[in-house]
Motif scaffolding. Structure first.
Motif, PDB file in Angstrom:
ATOM      1  N   SER A 265      59.145  74.590   9.021  1.00 44.94           N
ATOM      2  CA  SER A 265      59.267  74.938  10.436  1.00 44.94           C
ATOM      3  C   SER A 265      60.691  75.412  10.747  1.00 44.94           C
ATOM      4  N   THR A 266      61.652  75.047   9.896  1.00 44.28           N
ATOM      5  CA  THR A 266      63.039  75.510  10.067  1.00 44.28           C
ATOM      6  C   THR A 266      63.201  76.884   9.443  1.00 44.28           C
ATOM      7  N   ARG A 267      63.594  77.871  10.231  1.00 49.45           N
ATOM      8  CA  ARG A 267      63.848  79.212   9.710  1.00 49.45           C
ATOM      9  C   ARG A 267      65.279  79.342   9.211  1.00 49.45           C
ATOM     10  N   THR A 268      66.224  78.822   9.994  1.00 55.91           N
ATOM     11  CA  THR A 268      67.632  78.986   9.646  1.00 55.91           C
ATOM     12  C   THR A 268      68.381  77.676   9.828  1.00 55.91           C
ATOM     13  N   LEU A 269      69.402  77.509   9.031  1.00 57.52           N
ATOM     14  CA  LEU A 269      70.379  76.439   9.212  1.00 57.52           C
ATOM     15  C   LEU A 269      71.727  77.106   9.488  1.00 57.52           C
TER      16      LEU A 269
ATOM     17  N   GLY B 178      70.733  84.001   1.910  1.00 59.58           N
ATOM     18  CA  GLY B 178      69.459  83.569   1.352  1.00 59.58           C
ATOM     19  C   GLY B 178      69.549  83.061  -0.065  1.00 59.58           C
ATOM     20  N   ASP B 179      70.719  83.182  -0.685  1.00 60.56           N
ATOM     21  CA  ASP B 179      70.882  82.693  -2.056  1.00 60.56           C
ATOM     22  C   ASP B 179      70.876  81.166  -2.058  1.00 60.56           C
ATOM     23  N   PRO B 180      69.925  80.520  -2.770  1.00 57.85           N
ATOM     24  CA  PRO B 180      69.806  79.057  -2.680  1.00 57.85           C
ATOM     25  C   PRO B 180      71.034  78.305  -3.171  1.00 57.85           C
ATOM     26  N   GLN B 181      71.730  78.846  -4.194  1.00 57.83           N
ATOM     27  CA  GLN B 181      72.919  78.185  -4.688  1.00 57.83           C
ATOM     28  C   GLN B 181      74.020  78.171  -3.628  1.00 57.83           C
TER      29      GLN B 181
ATOM     30  N   ILE C 117      77.153  75.381   0.726  1.00 57.59           N
ATOM     31  CA  ILE C 117      77.618  75.297   2.117  1.00 57.59           C
ATOM     32  C   ILE C 117      77.161  73.985   2.746  1.00 57.59           C
ATOM     33  N   LEU C 118      75.891  73.615   2.527  1.00 57.86           N
ATOM     34  CA  LEU C 118      75.352  72.393   3.125  1.00 57.86           C
ATOM     35  C   LEU C 118      76.045  71.139   2.596  1.00 57.86           C
ATOM     36  N   ARG C 119      76.500  71.191   1.353  1.00 54.07           N
ATOM     37  CA  ARG C 119      77.172  70.035   0.763  1.00 54.07           C
ATOM     38  C   ARG C 119      78.672  70.001   1.071  1.00 54.07           C
TER      39      ARG C 119
ATOM     40  N   VAL D 173      75.029  81.572   8.623  1.00 58.02           N
ATOM     41  CA  VAL D 173      73.623  81.459   8.991  1.00 58.02           C
ATOM     42  C   VAL D 173      72.794  81.578   7.712  1.00 58.02           C
ATOM     43  N   MET D 174      72.021  80.547   7.412  1.00 56.92           N
ATOM     44  CA  MET D 174      71.292  80.466   6.143  1.00 56.92           C
ATOM     45  C   MET D 174      69.791  80.577   6.365  1.00 56.92           C
ATOM     46  N   ASP D 175      69.151  81.471   5.622  1.00 59.49           N
ATOM     47  CA  ASP D 175      67.721  81.737   5.717  1.00 59.49           C
ATOM     48  C   ASP D 175      66.976  80.752   4.809  1.00 59.49           C
ATOM     49  N   VAL D 176      66.378  79.737   5.405  1.00 55.40           N
ATOM     50  CA  VAL D 176      65.699  78.696   4.628  1.00 55.40           C
ATOM     51  C   VAL D 176      64.482  79.260   3.908  1.00 55.40           C
TER      52      VAL D 176
END
Length: 721
Positions: free
Chosen positions: A256-260, A17-20, A25-27, A282-285
């Motif tokens: 609407s997205t809970r997880t990525l 859940g940490d945004p950083q 990870i997404l990048r 698993v990332m908690d948006v």
């Protein structure tokens, strides 16, 4: 929530859940979207069933592609979806919104999901993609079904259905689109001819249409939020439109997205955390958005559209759709009111979205049947509740006597309850008991219960915090209600467990015209409850209970049995205290961190209490009967006909003048005590639990016709690391 998500993705790691860390990870090129191709091929080989359409679709879809195919597809579609490029679709969106609102106005029992959001999405995105328009309901169902490909480990049965639906949706695309058209399909055809021979325009268009359905889900999610907030927010949309900062706030709070989900394709460290090849991240948006909003200089920062190479390409189309739709709806439907108790959400490990959003469209009163008129005009409702001469409470006692005579059934207990329910009384007997009860519940008397209220709120907070699966209703609101209202009213029983199990049925007396079979069922329950009643132990109380005071008062119209029945009815009505506490907590938590911080301040709660009660009050209806033939607005009313005042519509936008507690001679006698308890319970809860979050799958609505309430509100009291 974490247990469900972990099991869904077969991961034992923490939900991130940490945004950083989420952004890194997404990048990162060391993580990829989980691939489903190998799973599909394996099932195809095992079953002998062809999934050629699914495989072709996933191989042509950016979300499932690997580089360099993914990069080529992204580059091909990017120019079509820039903020500048999508503006050409503004007239298309405006026309579609006007048409969708017009359609909504023709529906008998309108639902914003099925009668507005979905048809609007199909109309708009269908034109953008270049679809041949078909049956909107069927097309919507197909799009939603194909969207399940993003879920892990689908069964053969589901995949067979999706395989056929891909073939079906392909028939909605023109075989030879004009290259001069502005549609996405034509744009991709041109891109394929010019520079990207690997690109499949049809499959890419299909998947972008399927993925774009999140725009409909997000629109519904935002509407459900706006229509549960103070009406001024809705009116501001009508007057000023949707400013960019407000739009981003809505998108950040209501994804609407809970997880990525990403899979490590190499061993790598992210923010000091090691990932091995094949590990699932698993990332908690929702959590990442909330932390980002509280720590970032940009209070509206969010990750709702993702980040990096797989960021949603249709973000600007979604923004444009929301910007054009929401103000237009607010202007066209200023009195739009959501039936909160009928709202339904679907919550999956990866997504959450509303499936049912039933609404009332106007504030126009209308006849519902030969003997029932629904009042939605605030002015007309005030006229009714202020005029006890022409409009009285439902005459339940004569109705029950008539039923008993016709059926030959014994209705003595039901008659005793009806005779002593204050909201069905009128005349001198009502005035007599109202004065007596006010001696105990008047604003100058309830201070005697201050210590009890403070003690029980603190005890309920401790009880809630001790639970592994905290539920704001079962573990907080209900204990406050029971442990305060029982001693105040003088409710004491020989078997507390059995009494508490039976007591919720007392709420059913609020509905005036029950069928005979239902009345007989309730009568048996009432008899059992009355038999459990015992005299209160006054020695343990800080002040005399209402029952003891009534028993010692000079009330010639009331027997001891009458007073016991009256107290039980008051206790049943007092369940609204629990419901209202739950409604307020639900409302404030959904508004986000800023609202929770404000609600921790007792002065803020006191200042905004009437607004909160107007929005979150649990009673759904007030009933009145016409004592004489007369006219209400444009409606002719005959003597004996029933008016049903619809409080969610009437109270929307009202503050001090709201009708949540009724008005006049039938204003709720417990209003002052309820407000006192709310002034203590709400700020103390948010002071103790400033980071409380609701579990989406743990929000359960009470199936009651007369009340807006939740039976469960499971929550996380503290965000995990």
């Amino acid at each position: 929530m974490e247990t469900d998500i972990k099991s869904a993705f077969h991961t034992a790691g923490e939900i991130i859940g940490d945004p950083q860390m989420v952004s890194e990870i997404l990048r990162s090129t060391d993580f990829q979207v989980p691939q489903i191709e190998a799973h599909i091929i394996a099932l195809q080989e095992q079953s002998g069933i062809s999934f050629a359409n699914i495989l072709q679709l996933t191989r042509s879809t950016a979300v499932f592609q690997k580089n360099p195919a993914h990069l080529a597809t992204r580059r091909a579609i990017a120019p079509f979806f820039t903020a500048k490029a999508v503006k050409i679709w503004t007239p298309t969106i405006d026309a579609a919104v006007e048409k969708a609102i017009g359609h909504l106005l023709t529906v008998k029992d309108p639902d914003l999901v099925t009668d507005f959001c979905d048809p609007l999405f199909i109309t708009v995105f269908g034109q953008i993609i270049g679809l041949k328009m078909a049956n909107l309901n069927r097309l919507s169902a197909v799009i939603k079904s194909i969207g399940r490909l993003s879920q892990p480990m689908l069964s053969i049965k589901v995949l067979k259905q999706i395989e056929a639906e891909i073939q079906e949706i392909d028939t909605y695309l023109p075989k030879a689109p004009s290259l001069r058209s502005a549609t996405l399909l034509s744009f991709l055809q041109t891109a394929q001819l010019n520079e990207n021979p690997v690109l499949d325009p049809r499959d890419t268009s299909i998947w972008l249409l399927v993925a774009g359905y999140t725009a409909s889900q997000t629109l519904g999610f935002i509407l459900s939020d706006l229509l549960q907030r103070e009406k001024g927010v809705w009116m501001e949309l009508a007057k000023k439109g949707l400013p960019a900062e407000v739009l981003e706030d809505l998108i950040a709070r209501l994804p609407s997205t809970r997880t990525l989900v990403r899979t490590a394709n190499a061993s790598v460290q992210v923010s000091g955390c090691p990932f091995h090849q094949g590990d699932i991240a698993v990332m908690d948006v929702i959590k990442a958005n909330e932390q980002l909003r509280t720590t970032s200089a940009n209070g509206n920062a969010h990750l709702s559209f993702g980040k990096g190479a797989h960021k949603c390409p249709g973000a600007e189309v979604s923004r444009l759709l929301l910007t054009r739709t929401l103000p237009a709806m607010a202007r066209a439907l200023p009195y739009l009111t959501l039936h909160r108790e009928q709202v339904r959400f679907e919550v999956r490990p990866m997504v959450q979205f509303p499936t049912h959003l039933p609404v009332t469209l106007t504030n126009q009163s209308e006849r519902q049947s030969a003997r029932l008129i629904e009042v939605r005009s605030f002015e007309e409702a005030r006229q009714v509740v202020n005029d006890d001469k022409n409009w009285g409470p439902p005459e339940l006692e004569p109705h029950l006597r008539a039923l008993a005579d016709r059926s030959g059934r014994n209705m003595d207990t039901a008659l005793q309850i009806a005779r002593n329910a204050m909201f069905f009384m009128s005349g001198p007997r009502h005035a007599e008991i109202r004065r007596a009860v006010a001696q105990s519940l008047g604003g100058n008397r309830i201070g005697l219960w201050d210590d009890l209220i403070a003690q029980q709120v603190s005890a309920a907070l401790d009880h809630l915090e001790s639970k592994a699966d905290p539920d704001l209703i079962t573990h907080f609101a209900d204990p406050i209600f029971r442990n305060i209202m029982k001693p105040v009213l003088g409710v004491h029983s020989s078997d507390h467990t059995q009494f508490d199990a039976l007591a919720p049925v007392l709420q059913d007396v609020l509905e005036p015209w029950l069928r005979l079979r239902e009345l007989e069922r309730l009568q048996l329950k009432f008899e059992e409850i009355l038999n459990l009643m015992r005299p209160p132990d006054e020695a343990t109380l800080s002040a005399p209970s209402i029952l003891s005071q009534l028993l010692s008062a000079d009330l010639p119209s009331f027997t001891e049995a009458d007073l016991k029945a009256l107290i039980l009815v008051l206790y049943g009505a007092s369940f609204n205290l629990s419901h209202t506490i739950g409604n307020v907590l639900h409302h404030v938590i959904l508004l986000g961190a800023d609202a929770r911080k404000s609600a921790a301040d007792a002065a803020w709660v006191d200042q905004h209490l009437e607004e909160l009660i107007a929005i979150c009050g649990s009673p759904k209806y007030i009933y009145r009967m016409a004592r004489t033939a007369q006219t209400l607005g444009q409606i002719s009313v005959n003597e004996g006909e029933t008016l049903r005042l619809q409080l969610p519509v009437l109270n929307r936008g009202q503050r001090a003048g709201n009708l949540a507690f009724g008005h006049g001679l039938h204003r709720c006698v417990g209003a002052a005590l309820t407000k006192k308890i709310l002034r203590v319970a709400i700020p103390k809860f948010f002071d103790r639990f400033p980071a409380a979050r609701l579990e989406p799958s743990g929000v359960v609505t009470y199936p009651m016709s007369q009340t807006l309430a939740y039976s469960h509100l499971f929550c996380t009291l503290q965000p995990t690391g």
